[in-house]
Structures are given as C-alpha cells and as structure tokens.
Design a protein around this motif. Structure first.
Motif, PDB file in Angstrom:
ATOM      1  N   ALA A 346      11.988  -5.565   4.136  1.00 29.10           N
ATOM      2  CA  ALA A 346      10.748  -5.185   3.461  1.00 29.10           C
ATOM      3  C   ALA A 346      10.287  -3.788   3.853  1.00 29.10           C
ATOM      4  O   ALA A 346       9.931  -2.965   3.000  1.00 29.10           O
ATOM      5  N   SER A 347      10.287  -3.487   5.155  1.00 34.42           N
ATOM      6  CA  SER A 347       9.833  -2.167   5.609  1.00 34.42           C
ATOM      7  C   SER A 347      10.757  -1.061   5.104  1.00 34.42           C
ATOM      8  O   SER A 347      10.296  -0.020   4.620  1.00 34.42           O
ATOM      9  N   GLY A 348      12.069  -1.274   5.207  1.00 35.97           N
ATOM     10  CA  GLY A 348      13.019  -0.258   4.772  1.00 35.97           C
ATOM     11  C   GLY A 348      12.960  -0.016   3.276  1.00 35.97           C
ATOM     12  O   GLY A 348      13.033   1.129   2.819  1.00 35.97           O
ATOM     13  N   THR A 349      12.809  -1.085   2.486  1.00 31.58           N
ATOM     14  CA  THR A 349      12.729  -0.923   1.030  1.00 31.58           C
ATOM     15  C   THR A 349      11.455  -0.190   0.642  1.00 31.58           C
ATOM     16  O   THR A 349      11.475   0.728  -0.184  1.00 31.58           O
ATOM     17  N   ALA A 350      10.328  -0.594   1.233  1.00 29.98           N
ATOM     18  CA  ALA A 350       9.069   0.092   0.946  1.00 29.98           C
ATOM     19  C   ALA A 350       9.154   1.568   1.331  1.00 29.98           C
ATOM     20  O   ALA A 350       8.693   2.446   0.593  1.00 29.98           O
ATOM     21  N   ALA A 351       9.762   1.852   2.470  1.00 29.57           N
ATOM     22  CA  ALA A 351       9.881   3.238   2.921  1.00 29.57           C
ATOM     23  C   ALA A 351      10.736   4.055   1.957  1.00 29.57           C
ATOM     24  O   ALA A 351      10.401   5.206   1.636  1.00 29.57           O
ATOM     25  N   ALA A 352      11.843   3.480   1.472  1.00 27.57           N
ATOM     26  CA  ALA A 352      12.720   4.219   0.565  1.00 27.57           C
ATOM     27  C   ALA A 352      12.011   4.557  -0.743  1.00 27.57           C
ATOM     28  O   ALA A 352      12.112   5.677  -1.252  1.00 27.57           O
ATOM     29  N   VAL A 353      11.270   3.597  -1.299  1.00 29.92           N
ATOM     30  CA  VAL A 353      10.570   3.844  -2.560  1.00 29.92           C
ATOM     31  C   VAL A 353       9.405   4.803  -2.349  1.00 29.92           C
ATOM     32  O   VAL A 353       9.170   5.712  -3.155  1.00 29.92           O
ATOM     33  N   TYR A 354       8.689   4.635  -1.255  1.00 32.73           N
ATOM     34  CA  TYR A 354       7.554   5.529  -0.991  1.00 32.73           C
ATOM     35  C   TYR A 354       8.011   6.961  -0.712  1.00 32.73           C
ATOM     36  O   TYR A 354       7.232   7.903  -0.911  1.00 32.73           O
ATOM     37  N   SER A 355       9.234   7.144  -0.266  1.00 35.80           N
ATOM     38  CA  SER A 355       9.721   8.506  -0.061  1.00 35.80           C
ATOM     39  C   SER A 355       9.733   9.264  -1.379  1.00 35.80           C
ATOM     40  O   SER A 355       9.482  10.482  -1.410  1.00 35.80           O
TER      41      SER A 355
END
Length: 444
Positions: A346-355
């Motif tokens: 969840a954290s990694g996916t959110a971080a990738a999209v928010y980038s």
C-alpha cells in the motif's frame, strides 16, 4: 501430514496478525497529510516578498518553487515504500523531523540558498510522509470513501498553506517567520499524536511491520493499467494547479494589479476549495467517468487561461474550472489507489502514484521559468498552458477508448465453489469470489 498443513497454518497465523489502524490513528495520519501539504504551500504568496528582499530573477523564483516537487519525485519513489517495511509511526515521525528542518530554513531565510535548502528539505519530508500517511489514512473498511477523505484533506491542506502565508507575511522581521513558526508548533502536536499509529499490516510488538503473507493479491495487468492512467490524469490536474500555486502571486502582482499577498493567497485557496467541491461526485460517477469529465473541464480551463493571463476575469474562470477538474482527477486517482493497491504494498503503490502528482505540481512551473529566459512571463505561461492542453486532449482520447473497452468486456463469470476464481486473481479454495472484488475491477 505435518509437512502438508504447516505452511497453511503459518499463512493463516500471519493473516490473523494483520490489523488495521484505529480510527484515531487514521485521523492523525490525515492531520499529518494536511499539515504537510499546508507547509509546502505556505511560501506560494511569499515569493514576491522573498524576491524583493533577496533580489533574485524570475528564473530563480520558479526554480525555488519547482525544486520542492522535483526533489519529491525521486524521494517519494525511493522513500515512500518505507511504510511497508518499517513502523508507519516511525516513518511519519521521520518526515515531521525533516519538515521541521525545512520550516526553520524557510522561516529564517537570509539568502537564496536558505530558500533552496528549505524547499529541498520539505520535498523530502512530504515524500517520506506520503506513502505511510496515505496507507494508514485509507486503511478503513470503506476504501473508496477513505480515499476520497484523504484526497479532500490533502487538497484543503494545500489551500490552507497559501492563506496562512499570505495572511501572516506582513508580521515579523521576515516574510515567513510567523507562518512557518506556527507550522512548527502544529508539527510538534502531530508528532506527539502519532503515538497511536501502529498499522496497517502485520506488526511486531514494537510496531515494526513484517512481510506480508504469501498468496496475497499482486499487481495484475489490469491493476497496473488502472494505476498508470490514474497517475497520468492526476499529473495533469496537479500540473495546472501547480502553475497557479507557483505563479499566481507574480501574475496577480504584474498583470492583475493585486499586490497584496493575501489576495494571491485567496485566489490559490479558492482554486483548491473548488477542488473539494467535486470530490463527492467520484462516488456517483466512479473513477473512470470522473477522470473523463475532469479532463474535459481541465481542457476548457486551459483554453480560457492560455490567451487570458492578463485578464482578471479569464484568470478567475480558469482558476475555478481548474479547481473543479483537479478535484475529479485527483480524487478519482486516490480512489483507484485505495481500492486496487495490494495491501502488502500500500505505501509503495501510493508513493509511486503520488510521485506523478508531485512531478505535475513542479515540472510545468519550472518549464515556465526556463521559457522566461527568452520570453516574457505571460507568453511563457500561455505556451505552457497550450502544451498541457495538447496532453489533456490525448488523455481524453485514451480515457474514452478505455471506457469503451470496459463496456464491451464480458462480465466475469462467477465460478462454482472451489473454482479458479476471477482472472488475474489467486484461486480461493472452497469459497466463492467476494462481490467487493468484482465491483472493484469494474469500477476501476
């Protein structure tokens, strides 16, 4: 028998250890997302005062603004997934500490170097906060609603920052002393409040996350395509918002006759307030239709803005339309992330999209700054708006094609108990597919 049943028993034990964060924990995570966004937006109406005090050029001005999201992009990609492996509480507190360093540098800035250091520190801080904060905030039972709440809070925080900076810039010996001083106090309050955060995910007694159990849902082709489209659409929404956040104070001062920092801060706040008005529509429309409608509204905004930089009416209309469009694009993207990201990532996916969102917030503004070396500011802004319009038109076509594919795609056949399950998902022995999974795949 022991060899056959031991892995299953281990998996079940691991799954049972997964626990969602409490409601207070989610509330503190939302507070941190809002405060991080607000702190990043405080300098927006202060740039003319910084420029007058320190005497730097327009290129330096836009570079100082853009360095924050441009630093955030690689930082959020590299540091955002930390929340999947470490305690989210620890990760978010690290982010608060780095944000405090950035706030101190901006509050006491006596040179351009201080401003750059402050923006870089804040870019890294928000990158650290984003992955863990979004994962905790959207970990409730109703993930769509939790994602929309997260989007609304982040937008409101982004709008509150410029108002706070514009209202307090005239007080104190420096432009940012009082606004960032208040930000430091609030960061300290949230730092203490984060003591209740433990999840999401399986955790040990000290709150450190452990690896997710085997057999969890992974990244299928459908999920990747949905996340990529969400990231690009969110990029466009924040690209136009970023133009306003980075340049509205200069445009208001030079072309609209509004020299009061509170006026430019109010324009920015109105833009982001309009973003919140369309967030509830995502529940009715669904992410796919929300993105298509948002892209169309965004295109109209750019058509109005490109030739009308020196017109107050045109800027106001473009501001309102861009805000409405960003609400649909950004909140639709966060709904996709909340519902389709694998729980153990969840954290990694959110971080990738928010980038992608951070890149959109900074790249167009930096492009305007580069263009001002050979063009006037208004011409450079109009050219950048036209470029964004072309990309928006392309995404309208792609989103329309994706919507037609979804309508003609045959409905998934519900297999009997013990069947193979829906395509792209691991089979669930002796159980029927859950209706929520079917709805998620259709919606996103």
């Amino acid at each position: 028998m022991t060899a056959a049943t031991s892995p299953s028993a281990t998996t079940e034990a691991s799954r049972s250890s997964f626990r969602a964060p409490s409601r207070p924990a989610r509330a503190w995570a939302l507070a941190l997302l809002a405060l991080g966004a607000a702190g990043a937006g405080i300098p927006s109406p202060l740039y003319p005062a910084y420029q007058a005090q320190l005497g730097f050029s327009d290129v330096t001005l836009t570079a100082i603004y853009a360095v924050y999201p441009l630093v955030s992009v690689p930082a959020v990609y590299l540091l955002g997934p930390l929340g999947d492996r470490l305690s989210p509480r620890r990760v978010m507190r690290w982010g608060i500490a780095i944000a405090a360093v950035g706030s101190i540098a901006l509050a006491l800035a006596t040179s351009t170097a201080w401003l750059i250091v402050g923006r870089v520190a804040y870019g890294i801080a928000l990158a650290v906060i984003t992955g863990a904060g979004v994962a905790v905030a959207t970990s409730g039972a109703d993930k769509v609603r939790a994602g929309l709440v997260s989007a609304t809070v982040f937008i409101l925080g982004t709008g509150l920052g410029p108002v706070l900076g514009g209202a307090l810039t005239g007080y104190g010996p420096g432009p940012g002393l009082l606004p960032f001083g208040m930000n430091l106090v609030l960061l300290a309050v949230v730092f203490v409040g984060l003591g209740s955060v433990r999840g999401p995910g399986a955790t040990t007694d000290d709150g450190t996350s452990v690896d997710a159990p085997d057999g969890g849902p992974g990244m299928t082709r459908t999920v990747r395509r949905a996340l990529v489209l969400a990231a690009v659409n969110g990029f466009l929404g924040w690209a136009v918002v970023g133009l306003f956040l980075g340049l509205i104070s200069s445009v208001a001062d030079r072309f609209l006759g509004l020299s009061d920092p509170l006026a430019s801060g109010g324009l920015t706040a109105a833009l982001l307030l309009c973003s919140t008005l369309t967030v509830p529509a995502v529940i009715r429309l669904g992410p796919r239709r929300s993105h298509l409608v948002g892209l169309i509204v965004l295109a109209v905004s750019l058509v109005v803005l490109a030739p009308g930089v020196d017109s107050l009416v045109a800027v106001l209309v473009a501001c309102v339309l861009a805000g409405l469009a960003n609400g649909l694009l950004y909140s639709g993207a966060t709904a996709v992330v909340a519902t389709m990201a694998p729980p153990h990532r969840a954290s990694g996916t959110a971080a990738a999209v928010y980038s992608a969102f951070y890149l959109g917030a900074g790249l167009p503004t930096l492009l305007v700054g580069v263009l001002t070396t050979v063009l006037p500011l208004d011409t450079a802004l109009s050219a950048t708006a036209l470029g964004a319009l072309v990309l928006t038109a392309l995404m309208i076509v792609l989103s329309t094609v994706d919507g037609r594919r979804a309508r003609v795609r045959p409905a998934p056949v519900t297999p009997p108990a013990g069947g193979t399950g829906s395509p792209g998902r691991a089979p669930s022995p002796a159980s029927s597919p859950r209706p929520s999974a079917t709805r998620s795949s259709r919606t996103c």
